[in-house]
Design a protein around this motif. Structure first.
Motif, PDB file in Angstrom:
ATOM      1  N   VAL A  82       0.830  -1.209   0.000  1.00 28.34           N
ATOM      2  CA  VAL A  82       0.000   0.000   0.000  1.00 28.34           C
ATOM      3  C   VAL A  82       0.863   1.256   0.000  1.00 28.34           C
ATOM      4  CG1 VAL A  82      -1.741   1.281   1.316  1.00 28.34           C
ATOM      5  CG2 VAL A  82      -1.859  -1.223   1.185  1.00 28.34           C
ATOM      6  N   GLN A  83       1.975   1.237   0.762  1.00 32.21           N
ATOM      7  CA  GLN A  83       2.800   2.432   0.900  1.00 32.21           C
ATOM      8  C   GLN A  83       3.430   2.870  -0.408  1.00 32.21           C
ATOM      9  OE1 GLN A  83       3.500  -0.602   1.959  1.00 32.21           O
ATOM     10  NE2 GLN A  83       5.631  -0.895   2.580  1.00 32.21           N
ATOM     11  N   ASN A  84       3.604   1.944  -1.367  1.00 28.64           N
ATOM     12  CA  ASN A  84       4.125   2.345  -2.673  1.00 28.64           C
ATOM     13  C   ASN A  84       3.187   3.354  -3.337  1.00 28.64           C
ATOM     14  OD1 ASN A  84       6.131   0.482  -2.224  1.00 28.64           O
ATOM     15  ND2 ASN A  84       5.408  -0.994  -3.731  1.00 28.64           N
ATOM     16  N   ILE A  85       1.893   3.099  -3.223  1.00 24.48           N
ATOM     17  CA  ILE A  85       0.892   3.934  -3.889  1.00 24.48           C
ATOM     18  C   ILE A  85       0.673   5.232  -3.124  1.00 24.48           C
ATOM     19  CG2 ILE A  85      -1.463   3.978  -4.812  1.00 24.48           C
ATOM     20  CD1 ILE A  85      -1.219   0.777  -4.533  1.00 24.48           C
ATOM     21  N   THR A  86       0.594   5.164  -1.791  1.00 27.95           N
ATOM     22  CA  THR A  86       0.358   6.396  -1.026  1.00 27.95           C
ATOM     23  C   THR A  86       1.595   7.304  -1.043  1.00 27.95           C
ATOM     24  OG1 THR A  86       0.917   5.194   1.023  1.00 27.95           O
ATOM     25  CG2 THR A  86      -1.408   5.412   0.455  1.00 27.95           C
ATOM     26  N   SER A 121     -10.797   2.688  -2.323  1.00 25.98           N
ATOM     27  CA  SER A 121     -11.688   1.647  -2.841  1.00 25.98           C
ATOM     28  C   SER A 121     -11.587   0.382  -1.998  1.00 25.98           C
ATOM     29  CB  SER A 121     -11.332   1.327  -4.291  1.00 25.98           C
ATOM     30  OG  SER A 121     -10.109   0.595  -4.353  1.00 25.98           O
ATOM     31  N   SER A 122     -12.486  -0.540  -2.249  1.00 27.95           N
ATOM     32  CA  SER A 122     -12.510  -1.795  -1.493  1.00 27.95           C
ATOM     33  C   SER A 122     -11.289  -2.668  -1.774  1.00 27.95           C
ATOM     34  CB  SER A 122     -13.784  -2.583  -1.812  1.00 27.95           C
ATOM     35  OG  SER A 122     -13.857  -2.876  -3.213  1.00 27.95           O
ATOM     36  N   ALA A 123     -10.536  -2.329  -2.826  1.00 29.36           N
ATOM     37  CA  ALA A 123      -9.311  -3.079  -3.120  1.00 29.36           C
ATOM     38  C   ALA A 123      -8.280  -2.900  -2.009  1.00 29.36           C
ATOM     39  CB  ALA A 123      -8.724  -2.627  -4.457  1.00 29.36           C
ATOM     40  N   VAL A 124      -8.352  -1.767  -1.307  1.00 26.80           N
ATOM     41  CA  VAL A 124      -7.369  -1.460  -0.261  1.00 26.80           C
ATOM     42  C   VAL A 124      -8.040  -1.202   1.084  1.00 26.80           C
ATOM     43  CG1 VAL A 124      -5.542   0.142   0.467  1.00 26.80           C
ATOM     44  CG2 VAL A 124      -5.742  -0.509  -1.952  1.00 26.80           C
ATOM     45  N   GLN A 125      -9.092  -0.386   1.093  1.00 24.00           N
ATOM     46  CA  GLN A 125      -9.717  -0.012   2.368  1.00 24.00           C
ATOM     47  C   GLN A 125     -10.881  -0.953   2.674  1.00 24.00           C
ATOM     48  OE1 GLN A 125     -10.980   4.123   2.765  1.00 24.00           O
ATOM     49  NE2 GLN A 125     -10.461   4.015   4.947  1.00 24.00           N
ATOM     50  N   LYS A 126     -10.831  -1.556   3.857  1.00 24.31           N
ATOM     51  CA  LYS A 126     -11.807  -2.570   4.231  1.00 24.31           C
ATOM     52  C   LYS A 126     -12.910  -1.974   5.109  1.00 24.31           C
ATOM     53  CE  LYS A 126      -9.243  -5.188   1.818  1.00 24.31           C
ATOM     54  NZ  LYS A 126      -9.629  -5.429   0.413  1.00 24.31           N
ATOM     55  N   GLU A 127     -13.873  -2.804   5.454  1.00 28.10           N
ATOM     56  CA  GLU A 127     -15.062  -2.327   6.163  1.00 28.10           C
ATOM     57  C   GLU A 127     -14.749  -1.713   7.522  1.00 28.10           C
ATOM     58  OE1 GLU A 127     -17.982  -5.369   6.399  1.00 28.10           O
ATOM     59  OE2 GLU A 127     -18.280  -5.505   4.228  1.00 28.10           O
ATOM     60  N   ASP A 128     -13.678  -2.150   8.155  1.00 29.24           N
ATOM     61  CA  ASP A 128     -13.330  -1.572   9.454  1.00 29.24           C
ATOM     62  C   ASP A 128     -12.583  -0.250   9.318  1.00 29.24           C
ATOM     63  OD1 ASP A 128     -10.874  -2.432   8.523  1.00 29.24           O
ATOM     64  OD2 ASP A 128     -10.444  -3.777  10.199  1.00 29.24           O
ATOM     65  N   GLY A 129     -12.328   0.180   8.082  1.00 31.93           N
ATOM     66  CA  GLY A 129     -11.640   1.436   7.830  1.00 31.93           C
ATOM     67  C   GLY A 129     -10.163   1.277   7.550  1.00 31.93           C
ATOM     68  N   SER A 130      -9.594   0.134   7.864  1.00 30.58           N
ATOM     69  CA  SER A 130      -8.151  -0.049   7.718  1.00 30.58           C
ATOM     70  C   SER A 130      -7.751  -0.169   6.257  1.00 30.58           C
ATOM     71  CB  SER A 130      -7.698  -1.296   8.467  1.00 30.58           C
ATOM     72  OG  SER A 130      -8.291  -2.453   7.903  1.00 30.58           O
ATOM     73  N   TYR A 131      -6.537   0.293   5.949  1.00 27.29           N
ATOM     74  CA  TYR A 131      -5.912   0.031   4.662  1.00 27.29           C
ATOM     75  C   TYR A 131      -5.171  -1.291   4.793  1.00 27.29           C
ATOM     76  CZ  TYR A 131      -6.788   5.010   3.809  1.00 27.29           C
ATOM     77  OH  TYR A 131      -7.379   6.242   3.656  1.00 27.29           O
ATOM     78  N   ARG A 158      -4.837  -9.552   3.838  1.00 29.83           N
ATOM     79  CA  ARG A 158      -5.383  -9.534   5.200  1.00 29.83           C
ATOM     80  C   ARG A 158      -4.517  -8.716   6.156  1.00 29.83           C
ATOM     81  NH1 ARG A 158      -6.739 -15.643   6.821  1.00 29.83           N
ATOM     82  NH2 ARG A 158      -7.630 -14.539   8.610  1.00 29.83           N
ATOM     83  N   ALA A 159      -3.343  -8.299   5.686  1.00 29.83           N
ATOM     84  CA  ALA A 159      -2.396  -7.612   6.568  1.00 29.83           C
ATOM     85  C   ALA A 159      -2.771  -6.146   6.740  1.00 29.83           C
ATOM     86  CB  ALA A 159      -0.981  -7.728   6.013  1.00 29.83           C
ATOM     87  N   HIS A 160      -2.730  -5.681   7.972  1.00 27.04           N
ATOM     88  CA  HIS A 160      -3.051  -4.296   8.322  1.00 27.04           C
ATOM     89  C   HIS A 160      -1.887  -3.395   7.928  1.00 27.04           C
ATOM     90  CE1 HIS A 160      -4.102  -0.842  10.871  1.00 27.04           C
ATOM     91  NE2 HIS A 160      -5.310  -1.353  10.963  1.00 27.04           N
ATOM     92  N   TYR A 161      -2.160  -2.372   7.107  1.00 30.29           N
ATOM     93  CA  TYR A 161      -1.094  -1.529   6.581  1.00 30.29           C
ATOM     94  C   TYR A 161      -1.255  -0.042   6.890  1.00 30.29           C
ATOM     95  CZ  TYR A 161       2.141  -4.384   3.840  1.00 30.29           C
ATOM     96  OH  TYR A 161       3.135  -5.244   3.456  1.00 30.29           O
ATOM     97  N   THR A 162      -2.226   0.344   7.705  1.00 29.19           N
ATOM     98  CA  THR A 162      -2.438   1.768   7.959  1.00 29.19           C
ATOM     99  C   THR A 162      -1.262   2.397   8.685  1.00 29.19           C
ATOM    100  OG1 THR A 162      -4.783   1.204   8.214  1.00 29.19           O
ATOM    101  CG2 THR A 162      -4.143   3.439   8.777  1.00 29.19           C
ATOM    102  N   SER A 174     -12.053   8.971   3.696  1.00 32.79           N
ATOM    103  CA  SER A 174     -11.288   7.726   3.703  1.00 32.79           C
ATOM    104  C   SER A 174     -10.201   7.785   4.775  1.00 32.79           C
ATOM    105  CB  SER A 174     -10.659   7.494   2.327  1.00 32.79           C
ATOM    106  OG  SER A 174      -9.777   6.391   2.359  1.00 32.79           O
ATOM    107  N   ALA A 175      -9.462   8.897   4.824  1.00 31.55           N
ATOM    108  CA  ALA A 175      -8.401   9.044   5.822  1.00 31.55           C
ATOM    109  C   ALA A 175      -8.985   9.052   7.233  1.00 31.55           C
ATOM    110  CB  ALA A 175      -7.614  10.322   5.561  1.00 31.55           C
ATOM    111  N   ASP A 176     -10.080   9.772   7.424  1.00 31.93           N
ATOM    112  CA  ASP A 176     -10.724   9.826   8.747  1.00 31.93           C
ATOM    113  C   ASP A 176     -11.109   8.430   9.218  1.00 31.93           C
ATOM    114  OD1 ASP A 176     -10.500  12.563   8.647  1.00 31.93           O
ATOM    115  OD2 ASP A 176     -12.616  12.941   8.220  1.00 31.93           O
TER     116      ASP A 176
END
Length: 808
Positions: free
Chosen positions: A425-429, A460-470, A474-478, A514-516
């Motif tokens: 994820v960090q590559n894109i952000t 999008s749902s490709a990265v951000q999941k229902e709990d808000g995490s990126y 399955r790995a948490h990347y926020t 999304s960030a919030d």
């Protein structure tokens, strides 16, 4: 049961110890223990009778015992490495063993309400014996493998050898502090990494414990005792190792000065800039002598004054700190002769660093690859361009960036190509942040449009999941780098264009939400999060979480939410304290965070060495900066300025940028260097590395073809661009900003400016013309005058916290 004569004597001795009350004999987990200390002393230690190692140390507070666990494997301690000890004298708690004509001993003693371990070596041969190392494993359990167990593990936060003694401490995320001090010279120390000494690439984020190398071959840092690597014929050496728990960091140096009879130095600023001065506080039980050697080698005698019992103070004015470079402070206890050292640093102007950073980017062009770590230099280039345009370098790097990005990303759709680790994820952000910085530098809206497209992908749902995490799968990347901060940077840029444009308003709202959402997930998780790679209580996941929480708090309009995010950011940084160099009296390291698996980025073996500072240390700078703006507490401002000053020293006085600083005093390493002068290929050469900077390799280790994707392991695939995070933090937090505090006691403090009180008003002279904002923290309302060009401009800001924009 009838006892044999020897057993009977042992029984009588143990019975006597029980009667005396300082020792007891019991059984834990089928291992017989001898326990030292009691409730009246406030501590006890359980010693394994068979091995002579500490099983645990406890302190008594709040009506209960609080344990500090020691290891029970090959890193159990205190123990002599590779020497088996046996109980020699139970009454004296003395253990002894022999190896190669040398007798080794460990004895446990009680002194001044804490534990003392006496370690002894004796050469029984008729000749002088040299040692590569003679290692005493301390054994404190530092292995942090999972939540919540890591809360009760103690990280080896600081070990420091002085000419005449040694000191340091282990610290847990719960801020418990286990202090170590040795009254005799100790040659060196070792952090016992999970793959210590391995020259193979190994993944792992664990430390088992730390050890004292009581004797050790050279070369060692000059501050260490030299040539302490031998025993003469029939010679004995003894070391008294004091250990015990101390309640707070503010008491550590005071306690150590009492235990060791050695002066302990503190400075309010380890790095000073234009117009700034430093204040030194020295804890010492005896009178002291002091001197300072400047970068030109000139020695100045300093005259400390007594402020209270066992406390001395020296103010070093700006006129004595005018030469750029390191200032060595030496303090001698005039009674014991023990000598302590500190280093201060006078830095160049912040603008010099920013310009030189871009020069380094131009000379060592970043590569866009499957890792954000290899392209971070573009940040420094684009941010420098905003303040200090340089048409040749700027246009070249802009064009090079645009060509490189298209090798890894579909910029029309705002998605990563499948060849560049799209799960990271960090590559894109990071790319989002770089496009946003490029828009700010050029005003070209197309760059912000592209950034917005990638922002939509992250949201999008490709990265951000229902709990808000990126997430990556399955790995948490926020909290890996700081994707939510990058989204907030994008949203704040879009907000500027959103005032009269519904399209930009929609983009701003989408990315801000999304960030919030992602940061609210961090709020709920607190420190129960994950890190990329090997799970541990890790520097980056804590600082990245804290800085995003604090940034969110700073942007909140709702006072209750602002307070909530602030509170949680403070909580996270409090737990992170065990991974920070808060007490080391060395400008090269003070304030830096502790990372120990980043050497793989520069093809250095072993890949586990302590990198402090490292580019990722700058994450702490953001967190402290935001917390200062939220709370107005000076501790955050001084901490972020000291940390930033430490980080900036990675650039030497000539402007050459290095990758990071290695804290370990002695690492037998394989360092990656060019095959020959001018070569783009490398080879490994054996070197001894210790307390020194390591160079970047991306300047010469280049891809044979820069028009294709390069990854780690490929020719030209280097991750040393992480160092440029320091200059991104510099631009946001300090480059164009000055800070002034006028507290309730009437004390005036200033950073990146000159400040005086004249006629009841504060007069401020910015350190350089690039400064546009002055942050005021005033305990009462008063008139402020700021010099702009040649004109004094009056302001009436009132009391409290306020930014003042300099009228130019």
């Amino acid at each position: 049961m009838k006892l044999k004569r020897g057993e009977n004597i042992l029984f009588i001795r143990i019975l006597l110890l029980l009667i005396l009350g300082n020792y007891s004999f019991s059984s834990f987990a089928q291992e017989k223990m001898i326990t030292m200390g009691n409730c009246q002393m406030g501590w006890n230690a359980a010693i394994n009778r068979r091995t002579g190692c500490i099983a645990f140390y406890q302190t008594y507070s709040g009506g209960k015992w609080n344990r500090i666990d020691f290891r029970k494997d090959r890193f159990a301690g205190p123990s002599w490495q590779n020497v088996k000890l046996f109980l020699k004298d139970a009454g004296k708690l003395l253990y002894e063993g022999s190896k190669d004509s040398v007798t080794y001993r460990i004895q446990y003693l009680i002194e001044k309400k804490h534990l003392v371990v006496r370690a002894t070596m004796k050469n029984n041969s008729g000749q002088k014996v040299f040692f590569q190392k003679s290692r005493l494993i301390l054994g404190v359990n530092s292995e942090m493998r999972s939540y919540p167990e890591w809360n009760n593990r103690f990280f080896p936060t600081l070990l420091r050898c002085e000419k005449t003694h040694c000191w340091g401490y282990f610290m847990s995320p719960l801020k418990r502090i286990f202090v170590i001090g040795v009254t005799e010279p100790v040659a060196s120390y070792t952090i016992d990494y999970i793959h210590e000494g391995s020259f193979e690439w190994n993944w792992g984020h664990q430390i088992f414990t730390a050890s004292l190398d009581l004797l050790h071959e050279g070369p060692l840092p000059l501050r260490h005792p030299q040539n302490l690597d031998f025993l003469n014929s029939c010679e004995s050496k003894e070391w008294n190792i004091h250990m015990g728990e101390v309640a707070t960091l503010s008491k550590v140096k005071k306690v150590l000065s009492e235990w060791l009879g050695a002066p302990m130095i503190e400075a309010d600023r380890y790095t000073v800039g234009e117009g700034e001065h430093a204040c030194l506080i020295i804890h010492s039980v005896h009178e002291i002598g002091m001197q300072m050697t400047n970068p030109l080698g000139k020695v100045k005698i300093l005259l400390p004054r007594v402020t209270k019992s066992h406390l001395f103070r020296v103010d070093i004015p700006e006129k004595l700190l005018r030469n750029i470079g390191l200032y060595q402070i030496r303090v001698k206890d005039l009674s014991s002769g023990r000598l302590s050292e500190a280093l201060l640093y006078r830095r160049p102007l912040f603008s010099w660093y920013m310009k030189k950073a871009r020069d380094n980017v131009y000379a060592k062009r970043p590569i866009v690859s499957g890792s954000a770590e290899s392209s971070y230099g573009f940040y420094a280039a684009f941010l420098a361009r905003r303040y200090f345009p340089n048409s040749f370098e700027d246009y070249f790097l802009e064009d090079f960036f645009n060509r490189q990005v298209k090798l890894a990303f579909n910029t029309a759709k705002g998605i990563p190509l499948p060849t560049v680790s799209p799960q990271r994820v960090q590559n894109i952000t990071t790319l989002i942040g770089q496009y946003t910085a490029l828009w700010r530098a050029t005003g070209d809206t197309s760059y912000l449009v592209t950034a917005s497209k990638f922002g939509d992908y992250i949201a999008s749902s490709a990265v951000q999941k229902e709990d808000g995490s990126y997430r990556s799968g399955r790995a948490h990347y926020t909290a890996v780098i700081y994707p939510a901060k990058s989204m907030l940077e994008l949203a704040e840029a879009e907000k500027i264009l959103a005032e009269n444009d519904t399209v930009w308003h929609s983009r701003y709202k989408r990315h801000r939400q999304s960030a919030d959402y992602a940061i609210h997930d961090l709020l709920k998780r607190r420190d129960r999060i994950e890190t990329e790679g090997d799970l541990t209580f890790e520097d980056g996941m804590i600082t990245c979480s804290a800085l995003q929480l604090a940034m969110e708090g700073l942007l909140q309009q709702n006072a209750k939410k602002r307070e909530e995010y602030t509170r949680e950011a403070i909580y996270m940084m409090g737990k992170h304290t065990c991974l920070e160099q808060k007490l080391v009296p060395d400008a090269r390291m003070n304030g830096a965070t502790l990372r120990f698996w980043e050497a793989l980025d520069v093809y250095f073996s072993p890949n586990q060495v302590m990198c402090s500072p490292h580019g990722w240390t700058a994450w702490k700078v953001y967190a402290d900066y935001y917390l200062y703006l939220l709370t107005g507490k000076e501790v955050y401002l001084s901490d972020f300025m000291n940390t930033l000053g430490t980080c900036l020293q990675i650039m030497d006085k000539s402007g050459e940028l290095r990758w990071g600083f290695i804290d370990d005093p002695f690492i037998r390493a394989q360092v990656f260097v060019p095959e020959f002068l001018g070569s783009v290929k490398g080879k490994k050469v054996e070197k001894i590395v210790g307390e020194q900077y390591l160079p970047m390799i991306s300047g010469w280790f280049r891809p044979l073809n820069e028009n294709r994707i390069v990854n780690f392991g490929d020719q030209g695939g280097a991750g040393d661009n992480t160092v440029y995070e320091i200059f991104k933090a510099l631009e946001e937090c300090a480059l164009n900003k000055a800070y002034v505090i006028f507290d309730k006691r009437g004390k005036l403090s200033a950073w990146n400016c000159f400040a005086t009180i004249e006629g009841g008003k504060i007069k401020i002279i910015p350190a350089e013309t690039v400064i546009e904002l002055v942050h005021l923290n005033l305990s009462k309302g008063c008139k402020v005058e700021i010099l702009s060009g040649r004109q004094w401009i009056n302001y009436f800001p009132g009391k409290g916290l306020k930014w003042v924009k300099i009228d130019k």
